[in-house]
Design an enzyme around this catalytic site. Structure first.
Site, PDB file in Angstrom:
ATOM      1  N   ARG A  58      70.042 -35.698 -35.461  1.00 15.41           N
ATOM      2  CA  ARG A  58      69.261 -34.604 -34.754  1.00 15.41           C
ATOM      3  C   ARG A  58      70.206 -33.213 -34.584  1.00 15.41           C
ATOM      4  O   ARG A  58      69.753 -32.169 -34.231  1.00 15.41           O
ATOM      5  CB  ARG A  58      69.059 -34.776 -32.973  1.00 15.41           C
ATOM      6  CG  ARG A  58      67.675 -35.849 -33.010  1.00 15.41           C
ATOM      7  CD  ARG A  58      66.825 -35.212 -32.707  1.00 15.41           C
ATOM      8  NE  ARG A  58      66.771 -34.307 -31.383  1.00 15.41           N
ATOM      9  CZ  ARG A  58      66.833 -32.766 -31.463  1.00 15.41           C
ATOM     10  NH1 ARG A  58      66.975 -32.165 -32.739  1.00 15.41           N
ATOM     11  NH2 ARG A  58      67.030 -32.246 -30.428  1.00 15.41           N
ATOM     12  N   ASP A  97      56.921 -36.892 -29.117  1.00 17.42           N
ATOM     13  CA  ASP A  97      57.235 -36.079 -27.805  1.00 17.42           C
ATOM     14  C   ASP A  97      55.766 -36.061 -27.323  1.00 17.42           C
ATOM     15  O   ASP A  97      54.849 -35.937 -27.914  1.00 17.42           O
ATOM     16  CB  ASP A  97      57.816 -34.964 -27.720  1.00 17.42           C
ATOM     17  CG  ASP A  97      58.162 -34.629 -26.133  1.00 17.42           C
ATOM     18  OD1 ASP A  97      57.421 -34.042 -25.618  1.00 17.42           O
ATOM     19  OD2 ASP A  97      59.538 -34.985 -25.761  1.00 17.42           O
ATOM     20  N   ARG A 148      62.380 -44.991 -24.523  1.00 16.67           N
ATOM     21  CA  ARG A 148      63.531 -44.195 -25.155  1.00 16.67           C
ATOM     22  C   ARG A 148      64.712 -44.743 -25.965  1.00 16.67           C
ATOM     23  O   ARG A 148      65.863 -44.541 -26.081  1.00 16.67           O
ATOM     24  CB  ARG A 148      64.169 -43.087 -24.091  1.00 16.67           C
ATOM     25  CG  ARG A 148      63.254 -42.634 -23.280  1.00 16.67           C
ATOM     26  CD  ARG A 148      64.027 -41.078 -22.688  1.00 16.67           C
ATOM     27  NE  ARG A 148      63.018 -40.418 -22.222  1.00 16.67           N
ATOM     28  CZ  ARG A 148      63.183 -39.939 -20.877  1.00 16.67           C
ATOM     29  NH1 ARG A 148      64.149 -40.084 -20.205  1.00 16.67           N
ATOM     30  NH2 ARG A 148      62.219 -39.226 -20.581  1.00 16.67           N
TER      31      ARG A 148
END
Length: 363
Positions: free
Chosen positions: A46, A82, A33
């Site tokens: 984002r 993801d 991450r």
């Protein structure tokens, strides 16, 4: 699928050398991450976007993958994506609900629901956007560091598909293993086949290493892991390697990260992966003793250690390096970075790994 040629020459291959068990001047380091909400620039990029729309935009994935590398001298990049894009490729709908996380609009409830899944998946048609993101990012990295591709492992994806999201107990998914073992194996087999094609496609697109995330391993006991997780983890490494050979693609190092599965470390070390990733709940020396000399270990600082003052982070890193040794080792956290972490502390972690490992290697 052939690899697009003309990628820039790799300047820092420390991570790949460590993964293959070759000698390195310093211990390579990256963070799970590392492209994430702890970076203000990530939140800005984002902000206006739906999460999965971001995943489907090669340009945004490339930008998010590169952001941590502009700040820190990391030794690897991992493509921004993801694990739930695989259930999407099987025809399931997943939405990101603010404050709740990923949510399946119609999780699998009954064995009959398996019929709703695509039984044959054309990964290029369904997941080509990930391949495009990898190719674009590999070019944009300009050879600075290797690019890692990844997938969720079958059991972890199955548990999401049945639970419909996160869960503390995984009781719905585990009840399938006890009540419907045959159907469970059918689903796991389908997932393993799609994951294999997906990982091979990532290498064709330019991924230089692959990580398989069995994030929910800790919900299984040793027997269930042996029956429902390990065989598919093994199959995936063998099938990926076979297909890479057949297609004339590079045999890239593969990493297995099965969180909280200490009971399976010996088996995982023999499952066909060059690297075994570790969470923070096991001592380095113990992990070495269980996995032997032929695999590289990756991990395993408690992510919460990054809340400590910077000097303390340095001490913890030094201790970790002394436990693992600086060779056949890739430094990482024992899980992903949390959104409220201070980027400066991430920088202190990365720098401490480089400084202490160089020092230990010299002396």
């Amino acid at each position: 699928i052939r690899s697009p040629k003309g990628f820039p020459r790799l300047k820092n291959d420390t991570f790949l050398r460590a993964a293959r068990g070759e000698e390195t001047e310093h211990t390579p380091v990256w963070c799970m991450r590392q492209a994430g909400r702890y970076l203000p620039e990530f939140r800005e990029t984002r902000a206006a976007q739906d999460f999965f729309a971001t995943c489907r935009s090669p340009k945004l994935c490339c930008e998010l993958t590169l952001q941590p590398l502009r700040r820190f001298p990391l030794d690897a990049a991992i493509i921004f994506s993801d694990i739930l894009v695989v259930p999407q490729a099987l025809g399931m709908e997943v939405v990101m609900v603010p404050g709740k996380g990923p949510t399946f609009t119609e999780p699998l409830k009954e064995v009959e629901d398996l019929m709703k899944l695509r039984q044959k998946v054309d990964v290029t048609a369904e997941l080509g956007y990930v391949f495009q993101a990898i190719t674009l990012t590999r070019h944009s990295l300009e050879g600075r560091v290797p690019l890692i591709g990844f997938s969720g492992a079958p059991w972890t994806l199955m548990s999401y598909m049945i639970e419909g999201g996160g869960s503390n107990t995984m009781a719905k998914a585990k009840s399938w293993l006890y009540r419907h073992p045959e159907a469970s194996h059918r689903l796991l087999r389908l997932l393993a086949d799609v994951i294999t094609d997906y990982l091979v496609g990532q290498v064709a697109a330019g991924a230089q290493a692959l990580q398989l995330f069995e994030s929910h391993a800790g919900h299984l006991g040793p027997e269930q892991f042996q029956d429902f997780a390990l065989p598919y983890i093994r199959d995936i490494s063998q099938a990926v390697k076979r297909k890479l050979k057949e297609e004339g693609l590079p045999l890239v190092p593969m990493i297995i990260f099965a969180k909280d599965a200490h009971y399976a470390l010996r088996d995982l070390a023999h499952a066909g992966y060059e690297v075994v990733g570790l969470d923070w709940t096991i001592r380095p020396q113990e992990a070495r003793a269980q996995t032997g000399k032929d695999v590289t270990l990756q991990g395993n600082l408690d992510p919460c250690a990054l809340y400590a003052p910077k000097e303390k982070i340095g001490e913890l890193v030094k201790k970790m390096l002394e436990g693992f040794g600086t060779q056949r080792y890739i430094a990482n956290l024992g899980h992903g970075l949390y959104p409220d972490m201070n980027p400066e502390h991430v920088g202190a972690f990365v720098e401490a790994v480089h400084a202490h490992s160089r020092h230990i290697n010299k002396h």
